[in-house]
Design an enzyme around this catalytic site. Structure first.
Site, PDB file in Angstrom:
ATOM      1  N   ASP A  71       0.773  -0.968  -0.285  1.00 51.40           N
ATOM      2  CA  ASP A  71       0.095   0.146   0.311  1.00 51.40           C
ATOM      3  C   ASP A  71       0.758   1.286  -0.168  1.00 51.40           C
ATOM      4  O   ASP A  71       0.501   1.853  -0.486  1.00 51.40           O
ATOM      5  CB  ASP A  71      -1.377  -0.109   1.071  1.00 51.40           C
ATOM      6  CG  ASP A  71      -2.463  -1.130   1.189  1.00 51.40           C
ATOM      7  OD1 ASP A  71      -2.430  -1.171  -0.395  1.00 51.40           O
ATOM      8  OD2 ASP A  71      -2.873  -1.396   1.900  1.00 51.40           O
ATOM      9  N   ASN A 145      -4.335   8.761   2.486  1.00 53.81           N
ATOM     10  CA  ASN A 145      -4.208   8.471   4.518  1.00 53.81           C
ATOM     11  C   ASN A 145      -4.606   9.015   4.948  1.00 53.81           C
ATOM     12  O   ASN A 145      -5.559   9.597   5.341  1.00 53.81           O
ATOM     13  CB  ASN A 145      -3.264   7.168   4.113  1.00 53.81           C
ATOM     14  CG  ASN A 145      -3.326   5.388   4.196  1.00 53.81           C
ATOM     15  OD1 ASN A 145      -4.130   5.404   3.245  1.00 53.81           O
ATOM     16  ND2 ASN A 145      -2.717   5.306   4.240  1.00 53.81           N
ATOM     17  N   ASP A 146      -3.426  10.574   5.300  1.00 52.03           N
ATOM     18  CA  ASP A 146      -3.936  10.225   6.404  1.00 52.03           C
ATOM     19  C   ASP A 146      -2.866  12.212   6.546  1.00 52.03           C
ATOM     20  O   ASP A 146      -1.604  11.325   5.765  1.00 52.03           O
ATOM     21  CB  ASP A 146      -3.879   9.951   7.867  1.00 52.03           C
ATOM     22  CG  ASP A 146      -2.581   9.175   7.849  1.00 52.03           C
ATOM     23  OD1 ASP A 146      -1.332   9.339   7.237  1.00 52.03           O
ATOM     24  OD2 ASP A 146      -3.328   7.900   7.679  1.00 52.03           O
ATOM     25  N   THR A 186      -8.757   2.810   7.632  1.00 52.93           N
ATOM     26  CA  THR A 186      -8.369   1.798   7.604  1.00 52.93           C
ATOM     27  C   THR A 186      -6.251   1.354   8.055  1.00 52.93           C
ATOM     28  O   THR A 186      -5.868   0.376   8.057  1.00 52.93           O
ATOM     29  CB  THR A 186      -8.409   0.665   6.736  1.00 52.93           C
ATOM     30  OG1 THR A 186      -7.960   0.962   5.198  1.00 52.93           O
ATOM     31  CG2 THR A 186     -10.077   0.252   6.735  1.00 52.93           C
ATOM     32  N   LEU A 190      -6.721   3.325  12.348  1.00 49.79           N
ATOM     33  CA  LEU A 190      -7.292   2.547  13.220  1.00 49.79           C
ATOM     34  C   LEU A 190      -6.925   2.062  14.568  1.00 49.79           C
ATOM     35  O   LEU A 190      -7.289   1.998  15.149  1.00 49.79           O
ATOM     36  CB  LEU A 190      -7.924   1.320  12.005  1.00 49.79           C
ATOM     37  CG  LEU A 190      -8.336   0.261  12.173  1.00 49.79           C
ATOM     38  CD1 LEU A 190      -9.633   0.333  13.153  1.00 49.79           C
ATOM     39  CD2 LEU A 190      -8.349  -0.826  11.310  1.00 49.79           C
ATOM     40  N   SER A 191      -5.111   1.998  14.291  1.00 51.78           N
ATOM     41  CA  SER A 191      -4.086   1.944  15.364  1.00 51.78           C
ATOM     42  C   SER A 191      -4.488   3.055  16.537  1.00 51.78           C
ATOM     43  O   SER A 191      -4.444   2.326  17.709  1.00 51.78           O
ATOM     44  CB  SER A 191      -2.962   1.719  14.616  1.00 51.78           C
ATOM     45  OG  SER A 191      -3.043   1.084  13.836  1.00 51.78           O
TER      46      SER A 191
END
Length: 297
Positions: A71, A145-146, A186, A190-191
């Site tokens: 990813d 993602n972030d 995800t 998520l962590s």
């Protein structure tokens, strides 16, 4: 369905990547398509005889990009392809593979089916981040993602203020803050205890990292919202801002970090039968059994 004729191949060196690349190139050679190789991959394949192109240009001359890797490889490709319209297909040589959903053993069947027109397309939005200091931009980045603001040092909390669409939300002491897309829900979010969001949602989640108060919880806001974080003057560290864990911008007290949705979206291609929920069952270890239907007796 689009007929793909010019196919770009991207990725980065890693476990099994060269073997998978060779297998992919054999498939493409037999499909009467033009293959263009990302210049960073060229040294891994001596005597390949293919056209080589810089990463920033490959999306302009190709109508499909195949990324070989995990990813992280696809995240890097996505940031470099944000202004180009070529869709992206991922072959997983990493671990989880939420974005790269074709396994190396399925290259011939799954990629062959995609080239035959059997696929589905979905769009994922990215985030744009700007770091402002005294009214001037000192850094920017993109994230699929972030975007993460953190103290940058183990065992040290930082203090910042959070605003959404110009409205003050809170002042917080914590290890930092994660601003995530549905795609990133995800991943790191998520962590940190954030919710899983379906990729089709037009929403952003804000997840505090180990806040000093137990009442701080993730907040889900509209996808068109503007998020602003201000690094408080009380900080004794220079907190970094990271995009997908790869692009890093160092801030200092008084800096403002703006996060907004990018106008350009990434087009992801999946083989037919792809399911987000099946990916969650597989990658996150959810129970995979279908529920038992009640009997009519």
């Amino acid at each position: 369905m689009e007929n793909f004729r010019n196919i770009g191949v991207m990725g980065r060196e890693g476990n099994g990547v060269v073997e998978t690349l060779r297998r992919l190139l054999v498939l493409l050679e037999g499909r009467n398509v033009t293959t263009v190789l990302d210049e960073s991959l060229s040294p891994l394949l001596p005597d390949h005889g293919l056209r080589v192109c810089p990463r920033k240009m490959i999306g302009e001359i190709c109508d499909l990009i195949i990324v070989v890797g995990g990813d992280g490889s696809l995240l890097g490709a996505a940031r470099s392809l944000t202004r180009q319209s070529a869709p992206v297909l991922g072959v997983n040589r990493g671990r989880l593979g939420f974005l790269t959903d074709i396994s190396p053993g399925e290259i011939e069947s799954q990629i062959g089916a995609v080239l035959d027109g059997h696929y589905v397309t979905e769009k994922r939005f990215l985030l744009d981040v700007e770091v402002m200091r005294d009214g001037a931009r000192i850094g920017r980045g993109d994230a699929l993602n972030d975007v993460v603001l953190n103290s940058g040092t183990s065992g040290h909390m930082m203090e910042f203020e959070l605003f959404v669409d110009g409205e003050f939300v809170y002042r917080q002491r914590s290890d930092g803050l994660i601003v995530s897309t549905p795609t990133g829900s995800t991943a790191y979010s998520l962590s940190a205890g954030g919710p899983i969001m379906h990729p089709r949602l037009d929403a952003i989640v804000i997840v505090p990292m180990f806040p000093h108060t137990l009442s701080s919880r993730p907040i889900v806001i509209g996808g068109n919202s503007e998020v602003k974080m201000v690094v408080c003057a009380s900080n004794v560290v220079n907190p970094p801002v990271t995009c997908d864990g790869q692009v890093k911008i160092t801030t200092q007290p008084g800096d403002a970090i703006y996060v907004r949705k990018k106008p350009h979206k990434l087009k992801l291609i999946h083989p037919l039968g792809h399911s987000f929920y099946a990916s969650c069952r597989d990658k996150l270890g959810w129970g995979g059994h279908m529920p038992i239907e009640p009997s009519d007796d």
